[in-house]
Design an enzyme around this catalytic site. Structure first.
Site, PDB file in Angstrom:
ATOM      1  N   ASN A 288       0.828  -1.208   0.000  1.00  0.00           N
ATOM      2  CA  ASN A 288       0.000   0.000   0.000  1.00  0.00           C
ATOM      3  C   ASN A 288       0.864   1.262   0.000  1.00  0.00           C
ATOM      4  O   ASN A 288       1.842   1.350   0.738  1.00  0.00           O
ATOM      5  CB  ASN A 288      -0.869   0.021   1.251  1.00  0.00           C
ATOM      6  CG  ASN A 288      -1.479  -1.328   1.550  1.00  0.00           C
ATOM      7  OD1 ASN A 288      -2.262  -1.836   0.761  1.00  0.00           O
ATOM      8  ND2 ASN A 288      -1.072  -1.926   2.656  1.00  0.00           N
ATOM      9  N   GLU A 321       8.480  -5.129  -1.190  1.00  0.00           N
ATOM     10  CA  GLU A 321       7.355  -4.186  -1.018  1.00  0.00           C
ATOM     11  C   GLU A 321       7.818  -2.756  -1.285  1.00  0.00           C
ATOM     12  O   GLU A 321       7.099  -1.964  -1.889  1.00  0.00           O
ATOM     13  CB  GLU A 321       6.752  -4.300   0.385  1.00  0.00           C
ATOM     14  CG  GLU A 321       6.287  -5.693   0.766  1.00  0.00           C
ATOM     15  CD  GLU A 321       5.419  -6.381  -0.259  1.00  0.00           C
ATOM     16  OE1 GLU A 321       4.649  -5.703  -0.970  1.00  0.00           O
ATOM     17  OE2 GLU A 321       5.512  -7.625  -0.379  1.00  0.00           O
TER      18      GLU A 321
HETATM   19  N1  B3K Z   1       0.918  -7.506  -3.763  1.00  0.00           N
HETATM   20  C1  B3K Z   1       0.808  -8.305  -2.575  1.00  0.00           C
HETATM   21  C2  B3K Z   1      -0.005  -9.529  -2.795  1.00  0.00           C
HETATM   22  C3  B3K Z   1      -1.323  -9.474  -2.181  1.00  0.00           C
HETATM   23  C4  B3K Z   1      -2.007 -10.810  -2.306  1.00  0.00           C
HETATM   24  C5  B3K Z   1      -3.446 -10.657  -2.501  1.00  0.00           C
HETATM   25  N2  B3K Z   1      -4.150 -11.907  -2.607  1.00  0.00           N
HETATM   26  C6  B3K Z   1       2.137  -8.718  -2.055  1.00  0.00           C
HETATM   27  C7  B3K Z   1       3.259  -8.604  -2.998  1.00  0.00           C
HETATM   28  O1  B3K Z   1       3.365  -9.314  -3.967  1.00  0.00           O
HETATM   29  O2  B3K Z   1       4.059  -7.730  -2.831  1.00  0.00           O
HETATM   30 ZN    ZN Z   2       4.690  -8.099  -4.991  1.00  0.00          ZN
END
Ligand code: B3K
Ligand code: ZN
Length: 887
Positions: A288, A321
């Site tokens: 996020n 992230e």
């Molecule tokens: N983008 C999130 C993944 C969320 C999973 C949702 N079912 C984590 C990542 O790949 O960074």
């Molecule tokens: Zn990811």
């Protein structure tokens, strides 16, 4: 168990549309059906009146017609388990809206409107952990992929980008910390003792990147100055008591920020970067904007409670992230079929980061092991899909090793073909061209083509075709011309929905070694583009040794067996560390496959073991190797990978032959393993590579001794356990004891549980070690653990710690009685109403019945059919079970 399955309660509605509608029949979403959104939402202001069991959400949307879309008079807003508490348009309360299944439909006359919608959600009842939910008294969100629609009605698709303004208020004692995306703009106290905060995110983003956290949290704070001089406040928020275990995550974050500036020219773009760790979380972490939410597992570490592997995983996930801030957030995905655009690229970026922070060859070996262990089986099974899928029923099922890990390999091949500098020009162009946009995989490919100067026309097939290409290689030496012709043939296997495949472009780093000198004449990058192609090499007066797919330059399987003498040569001489590892793996694979398929008589079996034993002894004695790399070279290929090499999977025979080889190596190299264990046990704890390598080998020595000389292994494991000053040593010793039938097993397990009672992440290890153990009673132990007071179905980490470890335990899961399959099917049926997306992740182990020997195949199918017959299954599990049965 169904008591726990209460879905988020819809609120009281002011309109007749409140009647609960049955869940819609699963619909298939297709990539080629993409249409731009009819309405855009440039601004959204969210107001949360927080409470654990009834949070009121007021959403103010500025909506505008999309000039680039087909005009529609009806606005469709996604919802999931929501009811409208009130709705107004342009300041007027309205009730002329309607529901279509769980979606909200509103007829609109003008080109732009202000919409206010109130909903009420029950976070405490949200066991699915998608949307707004409660975890240990705090509130947090998970919106990717489609969780935002469980909070409020919205066009919940990644190509609708909005500026978010968030206000939240709540009890000051229960929720002293109030966080959302972007920058904090104001905060204050209310007259009733509650308080409020406002956050503003200047960067338009899709709804899946929205986040809110409220709870009693403490922060580890630091700061970072970007290279253009922006001061960024960093904070990692955890529950009180955990703050002492956040330093490694903070170091990893700072290292990630520096690395992305150096390696990709990407700077951070807000004044604050916050991370929150929560213990109830479906995934590993979530990117996020400005407010990453993490599974505690990928934040908390100290030497006493986290292994070296945990330290590495934390660094990798924190980096991953953070890197999403550009590859995912600044440039996001147009639709969910493009998921690999952000995930494949970001996995590649985190792999590159971790490689630079540690040992590049060891990291490469680890990444390939993960690919072969998770993605290759996916590619050859019923759930195979291209890295850019063509259809789905439930997008949560497509957060796969294929989209993530094969996606990274596909982009890695671009780096191999372009070279690092040209590739960087391509990524610079990609970020420049698409900053602020919702882009596609095609946009990425085009930017790399334009920026790096590559022609990727044929390469696009890597995005279209599923299945792991198989390569056959045949080298013919021509003494008359002192040359070698290398003929390469590729086949891409049929996969569900894709019976016929086209040849792929496959970049293969290749070298031919001169046996006499032990050297090659320079590595070449061969690009195999046709079904069959020949390459000629001059200057070889004797037949050379072929070293192909060095560094694992392409995610393919080399099907041709090399002579044992050549593998032994490469294991000793290859100057590419990955190729050296690969030769060792192949040596063992070829031997075990021959043993399992009954091709070896007693003397051939003994000869094969001796050859492997000599190669092992050479590696143990090679002073030119560091211990981390030595540790890789003495790991046997896993049973899953071995089963991939067989036409028919015979798990019991694979297990028996692999264990027999381990026991042979344990016995015949007993002196070496004992000396190694002694040498490594003398190295004091530190996070330096040498000490980490020693720890890795210490436990590997125990593994071989446990197979070859159990009494000696018990003595040493007990001593290692008692002397342990870190979790790596303690866990390695406990794993060894767990697999053996000795009173020391129970004593150590009891001590471990008492010592770490209340530390959820360590108790997870206690569950995993027992469920994943070689102990012949692993089934019995797993069943008993399911009734242990520390076991709960509502915490995904705990569920995975017991049952993922069990499903990955080849001998227990594949028990001939079918009990292992039944345990996993029972779990899926019990977990599905509580947490469908986590339940669906357990289907794939049962789905690999097609290549299984007939007795077990029938048992697996029967369990899949039993799951399919269960009423009220989630869309997630339904889709996976249907695909698995279809084969
Ligand atoms: N983008 C999130 C993944 C969320 C999973 C949702 N079912 C984590 C990542 O790949 O960074
Ligand atoms: Zn990811």
């Amino acid at each position: 168990m169904n008591d726990l399955a209460t879905p988020p309660s819809p609120t009281v509605s002011t309109s007749p549309a409140e009647t609960a509608s049955p869940p819609p029949a699963p619909t298939v979403v297709r990539r080629l059906d993409y249409r731009p959104p009819a309405w855009l939402v440039p601004d959204i202001a969210l107001d949360f009146a927080l409470s654990l069991d009834s949070t009121r959400v007021t959403s103010r949307l500025r909506i505008e017609r999309n000039p680039d879309a087909e005009p529609e008079t009806t606005l469709r807003l996604d919802g999931d388990g929501l009811a409208v508490a009130s709705l107004s348009i342009d300041g007027q309360l309205r009730n002329d809206w309607r529901m279509d299944g769980s979606d909200l439909l509103i007829d609109l006359a003008g080109d732009a409107h202000d919409l206010v919608i109130e909903t009420v959600v029950n976070p405490a009842a949200n066991t699915q952990l998608s949307g707004l939910y409660a975890s240990n008294g705090m509130l947090c969100t998970q919106c990717e992929a489609e969780g935002f629609r469980r909070i409020t009605f919205f066009p919940d698709r990644p190509d609708v980008l909005s500026r978010y303004h968030v206000r939240m208020s709540g009890d000051k004692a229960a929720f002293p910390v109030l966080l959302s995306n972007g920058n904090p703009v104001a905060q204050g106290d209310n007259a009733d003792g509650s308080h409020w905060a406002e956050w503003d995110d200047p960067w338009p983003k899709p709804s899946y990147l929205f986040a809110l956290v409220a709870g009693e949290l403490l922060a580890n704070r630091a700061s970072f100055t970007t290279r253009s001089g922006r001061d960024v406040s960093l904070a990692i928020f955890v529950r009180p008591g955990d703050e002492t275990r956040t330093d490694h995550a903070m170091r990893s974050l700072i290292a990630s920020m520096t690395w992305d500036e150096d390696a990709y020219g990407r700077e951070y773009d807000l004044d604050d970067f916050n991370i929150v760790a929560v213990s109830d979380f479906n995934a590993g972490a979530m990117e996020n904007k400005g407010l990453n939410v993490f599974n505690t597992r990928y934040i908390l570490a100290d030497p006493e409670t986290a292994t070296d592997g945990d330290y590495d995983a934390i660094e990798g996930v924190v980096g991953h992230e953070y890197f999403h801030n550009w590859s995912g957030n600044r440039v996001t995905c147009r639709d969910w079929f493009q998921l690999s655009l952000k995930e494949g690229f970001t996995v590649l970026r985190d792999q590159q980061f971790s490689a630079e922070r540690g040992s590049p060859p060891v990291k490469r070996i680890e990444d390939v092991r993960i690919l072969r262990g998770s993605q290759f089986p996916e590619d050859s099974g019923p759930l195979a899909h291209p890295i850019r899928p063509d259809s789905y029923q439930e997008i949560s099922n497509f957060y796969t090793a294929t989209v993530y890990n094969k996606g990274a390999e596909v982009i890695r091949m671009m780096t191999v073909m372009a070279g690092p500098d040209a590739f960087r020009k391509g990524t610079d162009l990609y970020f420049d061209r698409h900053d602020g946009e919702a882009a596609t995989c095609e946009d990425f490919i085009k930017a790399i083509e334009d920026g790096a100067g590559l022609d990727l026309t044929q390469f696009r097939r890597w995005y279209e075709q599923a299945g792991t290409p198989r390569i056959e290689a045949e080298a013919v030496h021509h003494p008359a011309t002192q040359s070698v012709t290398l003929t390469l043939r590729q086949t891409v296997p049929a996969t569900p929905g894709q019976p016929d495949k086209q040849p792929m472009p496959i970049p293969l780093r290749t070298a031919l070694f001169d046996r006499a000198t032990g050297k090659h004449h320079g590595e070449q990058l061969l690009l195999l583009t046709d079904a069959e192609q020949s390459f000629t090499f001059a200057g070889y007066d004797t037949p050379p040794v072929l070293s192909i797919n060095r560094g694992f330059s392409a995610p393919v399987a080399i099907a041709t067996q090399l002579p044992t003498a050549d593998l032994l040569f490469l294991a000793e001489h290859d100057d590419d560390p990955f190729a050296r590892y690969e030769a060792m793996q192949q040596l063992v694979v070829q031997h075990l496959v021959a043993a399992v398929t009954g091709q070896l008589d007693a003397s051939a079996l003994e000869r094969g073991r001796r050859e492997i034993g000599e190669a092992f002894a050479a590696i143990l004695a090679d002073s030119g190797l560091d211990d981390l790399m030595r540790g890789e070279l003495v790991i046997l290929p896993g049973e899953g990978y071995l089963s991939e090499q067989l036409a028919v999977n015979e798990p019991a025979r694979i297990h028996a032959e692999r264990e027999a080889l381990k026991a042979w190596l344990g016995q015949h190299l007993g002196t070496e393993w004992r000396a190694l264990h002694d040498r490594c046990a003398a190295v004091p704890y530190s996070l330096e590579a040498a000490a980490r390598g020693a720890r890795k080998l210490k436990t590997q020595a125990l593994v071989y001794l446990a197979a070859g000389d159990p009494a000696e292994a018990v003595r040493r494991a007990k001593a290692q356990y008692d002397a342990a000053d870190c979790m790596t040593d303690r866990q390695g010793a406990l794993m060894t004891l767990c697999g053996l039938d000795d009173p020391a097993r129970e004593e150590a397990l009891a001590d471990f549980h008492d010592r770490f009672a209340g530390n959820a992440l360590v108790i997870d290890k206690w569950f995993s070690l027992q469920a994943g153990s070689l102990n012949p009673k692993a089934i019995e132990h797993t069943k008993a653990l399911a009734t242990h007071p520390d076991f709960t179905m509502t915490n995904p980490n705990r569920v995975r710690s017991l049952y993922m470890a069990f499903a990955a335990n080849p001998q227990a899961f594949n028990a001939a009685s079918g009990e292992g399959y039944r345990i996993i099917a029972d779990l899926i049926i019990a977990l599905d109403p509580i947490n469908g997306s986590t339940a669906a992740r357990f289907v794939s182990p049962l789905g690999r019945w097609k290549k299984m020997e007939p007795g077990r195949a029938k048992l697996m199918r029967a369990e899949l059919e039993r799951i399919a017959a269960t009423p009220g299954l989630s869309r997630d599990t339904t889709e996976q079970v249907q695909r698995s049965l279809a084969g």
